[in-house]
Write an enzyme that holds these catalytic residues in place. Structure first.
Site, short mmCIF file in Angstrom:
data_model
loop_
_atom_site.label_atom_id
_atom_site.label_comp_id
_atom_site.label_asym_id
_atom_site.label_seq_id
_atom_site.Cartn_x
_atom_site.Cartn_y
_atom_site.Cartn_z
N HIS A 19 43.10 36.05 26.87
CA HIS A 19 42.59 34.82 27.44
C HIS A 19 41.08 34.74 27.19
O HIS A 19 40.50 35.63 26.56
CB HIS A 19 42.93 34.68 28.93
CG HIS A 19 42.47 35.82 29.79
ND1 HIS A 19 41.15 36.17 29.93
CD2 HIS A 19 43.17 36.72 30.54
CE1 HIS A 19 41.05 37.19 30.75
NE2 HIS A 19 42.27 37.57 31.13
N HIS A 22 38.74 37.83 27.95
CA HIS A 22 38.65 38.89 26.94
C HIS A 22 37.75 38.42 25.79
O HIS A 22 37.01 39.19 25.19
CB HIS A 22 40.03 39.22 26.34
CG HIS A 22 41.05 39.60 27.36
ND1 HIS A 22 42.21 38.87 27.56
CD2 HIS A 22 41.09 40.62 28.25
CE1 HIS A 22 42.91 39.44 28.51
NE2 HIS A 22 42.27 40.50 28.96
N CYS A 125 47.44 50.07 43.07
CA CYS A 125 47.53 48.69 42.56
C CYS A 125 47.84 48.78 41.07
O CYS A 125 47.03 49.31 40.30
CB CYS A 125 46.23 47.92 42.79
SG CYS A 125 46.24 46.35 41.88
N CYS A 128 45.26 46.94 38.75
CA CYS A 128 44.05 47.71 38.39
C CYS A 128 44.42 49.05 37.78
O CYS A 128 43.55 49.73 37.23
CB CYS A 128 43.21 48.02 39.62
SG CYS A 128 42.62 46.60 40.50
N CYS A 142 44.81 44.14 47.43
CA CYS A 142 43.86 44.58 46.41
C CYS A 142 42.74 43.54 46.30
O CYS A 142 43.03 42.35 46.13
CB CYS A 142 44.57 44.73 45.06
SG CYS A 142 43.41 44.75 43.69
N HIS A 145 43.13 41.84 42.60
CA HIS A 145 44.35 41.11 42.24
C HIS A 145 44.98 40.36 43.41
O HIS A 145 45.97 39.65 43.23
CB HIS A 145 45.36 42.05 41.60
CG HIS A 145 44.91 42.56 40.28
ND1 HIS A 145 44.18 43.70 40.14
CD2 HIS A 145 45.04 42.03 39.04
CE1 HIS A 145 43.88 43.87 38.87
NE2 HIS A 145 44.39 42.88 38.18
N LYS A 299 38.92 31.37 40.07
CA LYS A 299 39.27 32.54 39.31
C LYS A 299 40.46 32.19 38.40
O LYS A 299 41.36 31.47 38.83
CB LYS A 299 39.68 33.64 40.31
CG LYS A 299 39.68 35.00 39.71
CD LYS A 299 40.01 36.07 40.73
CE LYS A 299 40.45 37.28 39.92
NZ LYS A 299 40.90 38.39 40.68
N LYS A 302 47.37 33.36 36.56
CA LYS A 302 48.66 32.79 36.15
C LYS A 302 49.20 31.87 37.24
O LYS A 302 49.75 30.82 36.96
CB LYS A 302 49.65 33.92 35.92
CG LYS A 302 49.76 34.30 34.48
CD LYS A 302 50.98 35.14 34.29
CE LYS A 302 51.28 35.29 32.83
NZ LYS A 302 52.30 36.29 32.58
#
Ligand code: MSP
Length: 476
Positions: A19, A22, A125, A128, A142, A145, A299, A302
């Protein structure tokens, strides 16, 4: 001896396609690598994929494919960013490769004096791929996430991280390991001062479904994915055989740099240097920490369905407009935001109107008088340099360096407006246009680490017998 730099980027998990987050990291690193090369520094730039995570196994299961099929497919997508984003990395390491696995096992053996077995219970998690303490959670979830953690109880191998507390503190305080920006350095030092605990560095084979790097001499255990992944930075250099590449860019090179996101600073500035110290190898010397890219204030996730696909973005705006957005619009060390409206805005103003117009108006005038330009010397624009262009890049403030460069672009446009060269003729026009061309070519030179394709186009269209350049950023 020529200066040498080894530059790496975090290796992404391949449970999904790449995405824009990255892309931000790899484009920033690419700009650094290109800048070093431009300064005639012998640069080795590495990227790769982190393929041994449990989340890859889970993601493959959900999709009904084998883990190998999933990692092959997604790794290919990451590799296709090379052409898409015009990346100049020298090598790409896959952690599922035998070369990496053998290197990671050799590394484990070198750390053996600091490795012991212990029963452990903790909150894990998978997002992570890390254990958390109760106090680190947010609403019992977490903090990264926002998901529930798994209670895991198992017998694992542990690494004596606590033993390296003092050494790490000294390394970072003295800037022998320099962390950029300074506020991240402070965060790391605070974390260390609270006291380091030993870390679990293996998982029972059943939990990873056999996927990952086996612990040497204990095939019932698989290395903790971070332990193997971090070693990619040297396994790629053929640490396995300690060949010349490894010596040249790691042990005998004083400049070992990593670019990473703010969520993985601990792994790179604490775990990794400690692992290297334990193995008797030199730790990294610089860690550049970038922020996160959000989408319209939120943020990327998905669940929100707001993931920005770099392939679609480049298709719409072109590679250099996307690179420009990532490098200039997102503050290098802080969080930034992506929105289509802002993308369109900077495409029209900074790229098409300011840079594009500058090149087309000057080449148009030069064509009119059949001007020939032959000077092949380049330097960074003096005004940008006075504003701190080079030092901004060296201090990992790429956005500020580009802002300085754009002051040169605007300055040259203003000068042309004031000179009104279209009203001038004869030899004085000739001289004037040559100074503009020199200015433009110096801008192109300084631009080349950031927008390499545009830089090339500008240089090509401003030499020899000049013709009006095609629009660099056409308007749709
Ligand atoms: N596999 C580990 C890294 C191992 S390095 C030995 C990992 N992978 S990741 O895919 O989750 O993230 C890869 C890099 O991308 C990290 O540096 C991370 O900070 C960065 N980013 C992930 N999402 C991001 C944004 N939304 N914005 C900017 N960078 C982001 O961590």
């Amino acid at each position: 001896m020529t200066k040498r730099i080894f530059l790496t980027t975090a290796i992404p998990y391949v449970n999904d396609a790449p995405h824009i987050g990255h892309s931000l990291e790899i484009v920033q690193s690419d700009a650094l690598a290109r800048f070093y090369r431009l300064n005639e520094i012998d640069t080795y730039f590495l990227w790769g994929t982190d393929e041994n995570a449990i989340k890859n196994v889970e993601s493959a299961q959900k999709k009904g494919v084998t883990t190998q099929e999933l990692v092959d497919l997604n790794t290919q997508k990451f590799q296709s960013l090379k052409t898409l984003l015009n990346l100049s990395y020298d090598d790409f390491i896959r952690t599922s490769s035998d070369k990496h696995k053998r290197g990671a096992q050799k590394f484990w053996n070198l750390c053996k004096k600091d490795i012991y077995k212990k029963k452990y219970r903790g909150l894990y998690c998978t997002g992570c791929e890390a254990f958390y303490k109760e106090g680190e959670l947010e609403n019992n979830l977490c903090p990264i996430h926002n998901q529930k953690l798994e209670v895991v109880e198992e017998e694992n191998y542990f690494f004596s991280l606590s033993k390296y507390q003092k050494q790490l503190e000294k390394l970072i305080t003295t800037d022998k390991l320099k962390i950029f920006p300074d506020f991240r350095k402070k965060e790391v030092l605070n974390f260390i001062k609270k006291g380091l605990e030993d870390i679990s560095i293996s998982r029972p084979k059943e939990r990873t479904k056999g996927w990952g790097v086996e612990v040497p001499e204990d095939p019932s255990q698989i290395m903790y994915v971070w332990f193997d992944a971090l070693t990619n930075y040297i396994t790629a250099l053929d640490f396995e055989h300690e060949s010349n590449l490894f010596k040249k860019y790691w042990t005998e090179n004083p400049n070992r740099y990593h670019v990473v996101g703010k969520d993985i600073v601990k792994f790179h500035s604490i775990y990794w240097p400690a692992m290297l110290l334990s193995a008797g190898l030199p730790p990294p010397t610089k860690i550049f920490v970038h922020g996160f890219i959000n989408v319209e204030g939120k943020k990327m996730s998905k669940t929100l369905g707001n993931i920005i696909d770099p392939f679609k973005l480049v298709e719409k705006y072109g590679v250099d407009a996307v690179r420009y957005y990532l490098l200039k619009e997102i503050p290098t060390v802080d969080d930034g935001d992506y929105s289509d409206s802002r993308m369109q805005e900077i495409y029209d103003s900074d790229l098409a109107n300011e840079l594009g117009n500058l090149v087309s108006r000057v080449t148009q005038l030069a064509e009119r008088i059949s001007l020939t330009y032959s000077d092949q010397t380049f330097e960074f624009p003096k005004d940008a340099e006075r504003g701190g262009f080079t030092s901004y890049i060296e201090n990992y403030q790429l956005n500020l360096a580009i802002e300085e460069l754009w002051k040169s672009v605007k300055g040259l446009n203003t000068k042309i407006n004031e000179d009104q060269p279209w009203k001038i003729s004869g030899t004085s026009l000739d001289g004037l246009l040559k100074t503009y061309l020199k200015g433009i070519r110096n801008i192109a030179f300084a631009l080349s680490p950031f927008l390499p394709e545009t830089s090339k186009k500008i240089v090509a269209s401003t030499q020899g017998r000049i013709k009006k350049a095609a629009p660099l950023f056409p308007k749709s």
